[in-house]
Design a protein around this motif. Sequence first.
Motif, mmCIF file in Angstrom:
data_model
loop_
_atom_site.group_PDB
_atom_site.id
_atom_site.type_symbol
_atom_site.label_atom_id
_atom_site.label_comp_id
_atom_site.label_asym_id
_atom_site.label_seq_id
_atom_site.Cartn_x
_atom_site.Cartn_y
_atom_site.Cartn_z
ATOM 1 N N GLU A 142 -4.359 -2.766 -1.680
ATOM 2 C CA GLU A 142 -3.478 -1.863 -2.435
ATOM 3 C C GLU A 142 -3.635 -0.421 -1.947
ATOM 4 O O GLU A 142 -2.654 0.305 -1.799
ATOM 5 N N ARG A 143 -4.875 -0.021 -1.693
ATOM 6 C CA ARG A 143 -5.134 1.336 -1.209
ATOM 7 C C ARG A 143 -4.498 1.553 0.165
ATOM 8 O O ARG A 143 -3.922 2.600 0.434
ATOM 9 N N LYS A 144 -4.540 0.544 1.029
ATOM 10 C CA LYS A 144 -3.923 0.661 2.358
ATOM 11 C C LYS A 144 -2.411 0.838 2.235
ATOM 12 O O LYS A 144 -1.812 1.643 2.947
ATOM 13 N N ARG A 145 -1.794 0.086 1.316
ATOM 14 C CA ARG A 145 -0.351 0.220 1.092
ATOM 15 C C ARG A 145 -0.019 1.650 0.680
ATOM 16 O O ARG A 145 0.907 2.265 1.199
ATOM 17 N N VAL A 146 -0.796 2.210 -0.237
ATOM 18 C CA VAL A 146 -0.563 3.574 -0.713
ATOM 19 C C VAL A 146 -0.861 4.578 0.391
ATOM 20 O O VAL A 146 -0.123 5.549 0.577
ATOM 21 N N ASP A 147 -1.932 4.350 1.167
ATOM 22 C CA ASP A 147 -2.253 5.249 2.281
ATOM 23 C C ASP A 147 -1.127 5.280 3.314
ATOM 24 O O ASP A 147 -0.794 6.342 3.854
#
Length: 184
Positions: A142-147
Amino acid sequence: MVVSRRLLGDFAMRFCVLLSLFVSELALAGGVYVCKQADGSTLYSQMPCPSGSVTAEKKTIQATAPQSSFSTPDLDAMANDVANNNRRLEAERKIRSAERRLTKLEKERESIVSRGTELANSIAGVNAANRSQAVVDQMNAERKRVDDAINREKEVINSARESMESARSPSIEQHEDGSVRLEY
């Protein structure tokens, strides 16, 4: 057929200028009705006098639109200045919008990390390590998607800043004889 916004904006601006000149020429060449009202007031109108007017007279006015003191190159330079200013304003709008989205995405990333860390730390019991690792993996995805979304917004901001720089305004110099010189 793909038409750039700049080309479309320039065309629309020139069309509006020509249309307004044409319409103003037609309006100036029309007649004016001078109507004396019963109360003594005078009414000037492009429409015939209303009933109840004491006297009515139509005057024809032949007027021409004022001639511009600007040469064609000056007018082209001014049109380019307006187009550059519009591009600069559009770039500023894109920057503000991207910065708002960027702030929202950064808050979302903080929330994802905070929730994921709290959940991973709260897992206990048999296979706690495996379950915690699954939570951490999901949080990282999820963090990678947001990044990735954050990086796209930063690219939009950088691109808009480059566009603003290329659309810098010219220096305008007006001479005593009324002529205008534009330097880019």
